[in-house]
Design a protein around this motif. Sequence first.
Motif, PDB file in Angstrom:
ATOM      1  N   UNK A  33       0.711  -1.198   0.005  1.00  0.00           N
ATOM      2  CA  UNK A  33       0.099   0.203   0.014  1.00  0.00           C
ATOM      3  C   UNK A  33       0.921   1.256   0.009  1.00  0.00           C
ATOM      4  N   UNK A  34       1.832   1.271   0.716  1.00  0.00           N
ATOM      5  CA  UNK A  34       2.643   2.685   1.061  1.00  0.00           C
ATOM      6  C   UNK A  34       3.371   3.001  -0.441  1.00  0.00           C
ATOM      7  N   UNK A  35       3.940   1.989  -1.097  1.00  0.00           N
ATOM      8  CA  UNK A  35       4.445   2.112  -2.177  1.00  0.00           C
ATOM      9  C   UNK A  35       3.418   2.507  -3.417  1.00  0.00           C
ATOM     10  N   UNK A  36       2.129   1.893  -3.283  1.00  0.00           N
ATOM     11  CA  UNK A  36       1.209   2.512  -4.296  1.00  0.00           C
ATOM     12  C   UNK A  36       0.866   3.925  -4.015  1.00  0.00           C
ATOM     13  N   UNK A  37       0.489   4.186  -2.613  1.00  0.00           N
ATOM     14  CA  UNK A  37       0.530   5.727  -2.466  1.00  0.00           C
ATOM     15  C   UNK A  37       1.538   6.513  -2.836  1.00  0.00           C
ATOM     16  N   UNK A  38       2.939   6.280  -2.602  1.00  0.00           N
ATOM     17  CA  UNK A  38       4.043   7.076  -2.924  1.00  0.00           C
ATOM     18  C   UNK A  38       3.962   7.072  -4.684  1.00  0.00           C
ATOM     19  N   UNK A  39       4.030   5.929  -5.380  1.00  0.00           N
ATOM     20  CA  UNK A  39       3.740   6.041  -6.711  1.00  0.00           C
ATOM     21  C   UNK A  39       2.935   6.867  -7.142  1.00  0.00           C
ATOM     22  N   UNK A  40       1.713   6.975  -6.720  1.00  0.00           N
ATOM     23  CA  UNK A  40       0.627   7.743  -7.085  1.00  0.00           C
ATOM     24  C   UNK A  40       0.953   9.160  -6.934  1.00  0.00           C
ATOM     25  N   UNK A  41       1.306   9.467  -5.865  1.00  0.00           N
ATOM     26  CA  UNK A  41       1.884  10.758  -5.156  1.00  0.00           C
ATOM     27  C   UNK A  41       2.824  11.250  -6.470  1.00  0.00           C
ATOM     28  N   UNK A  42       3.787  10.467  -6.989  1.00  0.00           N
ATOM     29  CA  UNK A  42       4.895  11.044  -7.848  1.00  0.00           C
ATOM     30  C   UNK A  42       4.258  11.294  -9.083  1.00  0.00           C
ATOM     31  N   UNK A  43       3.321  10.206  -9.566  1.00  0.00           N
ATOM     32  CA  UNK A  43       2.632  10.367 -10.881  1.00  0.00           C
ATOM     33  C   UNK A  43       1.776  11.604 -10.797  1.00  0.00           C
ATOM     34  N   UNK A  44       1.080  12.062  -9.895  1.00  0.00           N
ATOM     35  CA  UNK A  44       0.044  13.253  -9.757  1.00  0.00           C
ATOM     36  C   UNK A  44       0.952  14.291  -9.922  1.00  0.00           C
ATOM     37  N   UNK A  45       2.094  14.402  -9.067  1.00  0.00           N
ATOM     38  CA  UNK A  45       2.939  15.707  -9.062  1.00  0.00           C
ATOM     39  C   UNK A  45       3.364  15.861 -10.260  1.00  0.00           C
ATOM     40  N   UNK A  46       3.869  14.894 -10.965  1.00  0.00           N
ATOM     41  CA  UNK A  46       4.372  14.948 -12.411  1.00  0.00           C
ATOM     42  C   UNK A  46       3.352  15.727 -13.376  1.00  0.00           C
ATOM     43  N   UNK A 262       3.855  10.447  10.836  1.00  0.00           N
ATOM     44  CA  UNK A 262       2.098  10.348  11.234  1.00  0.00           C
ATOM     45  C   UNK A 262       1.277  10.409   9.852  1.00  0.00           C
ATOM     46  N   UNK A 263       1.873  11.491   9.022  1.00  0.00           N
ATOM     47  CA  UNK A 263       1.094  11.920   7.780  1.00  0.00           C
ATOM     48  C   UNK A 263       0.986  10.347   7.077  1.00  0.00           C
ATOM     49  N   UNK A 264       2.138   9.756   6.680  1.00  0.00           N
ATOM     50  CA  UNK A 264       2.211   8.675   6.118  1.00  0.00           C
ATOM     51  C   UNK A 264       1.287   7.471   6.605  1.00  0.00           C
ATOM     52  N   UNK A 265       1.567   7.469   7.863  1.00  0.00           N
ATOM     53  CA  UNK A 265       0.613   6.437   8.672  1.00  0.00           C
ATOM     54  C   UNK A 265      -0.872   6.733   8.150  1.00  0.00           C
ATOM     55  N   UNK A 266      -1.281   8.072   8.355  1.00  0.00           N
ATOM     56  CA  UNK A 266      -2.529   8.406   8.119  1.00  0.00           C
ATOM     57  C   UNK A 266      -3.073   8.106   6.656  1.00  0.00           C
ATOM     58  N   UNK A 267      -1.964   8.309   5.722  1.00  0.00           N
ATOM     59  CA  UNK A 267      -2.279   7.962   4.342  1.00  0.00           C
ATOM     60  C   UNK A 267      -2.462   6.387   4.229  1.00  0.00           C
ATOM     61  N   UNK A 268      -1.692   5.547   5.152  1.00  0.00           N
ATOM     62  CA  UNK A 268      -1.749   4.097   4.691  1.00  0.00           C
ATOM     63  C   UNK A 268      -3.199   3.791   5.284  1.00  0.00           C
ATOM     64  N   UNK A 269      -3.435   4.517   6.529  1.00  0.00           N
ATOM     65  CA  UNK A 269      -4.802   4.000   7.022  1.00  0.00           C
ATOM     66  C   UNK A 269      -5.891   4.330   5.961  1.00  0.00           C
ATOM     67  N   UNK A 270      -5.854   5.484   5.433  1.00  0.00           N
ATOM     68  CA  UNK A 270      -7.202   5.735   4.627  1.00  0.00           C
ATOM     69  C   UNK A 270      -7.328   4.744   3.700  1.00  0.00           C
ATOM     70  N   UNK A 271      -6.220   4.254   3.037  1.00  0.00           N
ATOM     71  CA  UNK A 271      -6.302   3.185   2.036  1.00  0.00           C
ATOM     72  C   UNK A 271      -6.582   1.598   2.689  1.00  0.00           C
ATOM     73  N   UNK A 272      -5.790   1.267   3.539  1.00  0.00           N
ATOM     74  CA  UNK A 272      -5.827   0.058   4.212  1.00  0.00           C
ATOM     75  C   UNK A 272      -7.042  -0.228   4.998  1.00  0.00           C
ATOM     76  N   UNK A 273      -7.279   1.021   5.991  1.00  0.00           N
ATOM     77  CA  UNK A 273      -8.191   0.621   7.051  1.00  0.00           C
ATOM     78  C   UNK A 273      -9.679   1.319   6.525  1.00  0.00           C
ATOM     79  N   UNK A 274      -9.620   2.287   6.011  1.00  0.00           N
ATOM     80  CA  UNK A 274     -10.939   2.931   5.258  1.00  0.00           C
ATOM     81  C   UNK A 274     -11.398   2.800   3.885  1.00  0.00           C
ATOM     82  N   UNK A 275     -10.353   1.887   3.270  1.00  0.00           N
ATOM     83  CA  UNK A 275     -10.583   1.411   1.920  1.00  0.00           C
ATOM     84  C   UNK A 275     -11.086   2.532   1.036  1.00  0.00           C
TER      85      UNK A 275
END
Length: 291
Positions: A33-46, A262-275
Motif C-alpha cells: 500500500x505505501x508504495x502504491x500511495x507514493x507511486x501515485x503521489x509522484x505520478x500526480x505531481x508530475x 504520522x502523515x504517512x501512517x494516516x495515508x496508509x490507514x485511509x487506504x488500508x483501514x478505510x478502503x
Amino acid sequence: MFRTFSILVCTALLASCGPSRTDRVIVGSKNFTEQLILGELIAQQIENKTHLPVERRFYLAGTYICQQAILAGRIDIYPEYTGTALTAVLKQKPEGDRGRVYQQVKAEYARQFGLNVGEPFGFDDTFAIEIRGEDARRLGLKTISQAAAYAPRWRAGFGYEFMERPDGYKGWAATYGLRFEGPPRIMDLGLLDRALQNKQVDLIAGNMTDGLIPALDLFVLQDDRHYFPPYEAVPIVRQQVLAQHPELSQAIGELAGKISDDEMRSLNYAVDGQHQDVKEVVREFLRGTGL
C-alpha cells in the motif's frame, strides 16, 4: 510458492514491456500500500506540474524487480528506502545516521547505476517488529530483547523479502538470539497485520508507518540493539530521463520533506483501514499541502 510465481510473472511482464519512451514518464512501485500511495503521489505531481503524460506500472513485486525494471529503462521513477538501497541493492553495511546513509546511497547509485536519488519525502519507514497489544500488556514487553524469552513459544510471520534480505531475518535473529516455535511463515505483506490480529502468528515484521498498527491494537517492539538502519523514503529517477525532461527535477523536488511519519501512517490507514481510493487520497493530500 505464490510469491515465487508472482515474481516470475512480474519478470516476464517486465521483459515484454520494452524500454520507456521519451513521450511519457513511467512511474513504478512495489507491491504494498505505501508504495502504491507514493507511486501515485509522484505520478500526480508530475501530471500537475509538468503536463507530461504519465504511465503507471505499480505492484512490481519487490525491490529486486523494481531495480531490474529501472536499470532496463522499463520504468523511469519509483520510490525506494535508503536502508533497503544500501543493504539489499548495494550490499553494504550501514554506518552512521540517516544523513550519512542517504549520501552514501546517492553517491553509489549515481556511480554504479546512473540513477539519481532525490531528496527524502520526509519520513522513515523502518521495519516494525510487532506483537499483539494484549500480549505486550500482559507480559510487560517493550523491547525485542525482552520478547526473545517468549519467542520459542511463538509463531512468526514475515514477508518474502524480509526472509531473504541481508538486513532481514537471519542477521536480525542472530543479533537478538531469536528462535521460534517453528520455521517462520512467509506471507504477503498485506496479510501480516490481519494474521497477527487473528492469532495465526504471534510476531511479524511490518512497517513503522503502517496505519493498521493502532487500528488493530498491535504493539511495536523497540529495536533496542539498533539492528535496523534508517529507511528514509526517496524517489529513484533515471538520469537520462532527467536530462530529457529537466522540469521533472523541480516537480519531484517539491515533494521533499512533505510527508511526516504520522502523515504517512494516516495515508496508509485511509487506504488500508478505510478502503478509500488511492487516487483520491493522494489528490486530497496534495491539495492539503498546497502542491
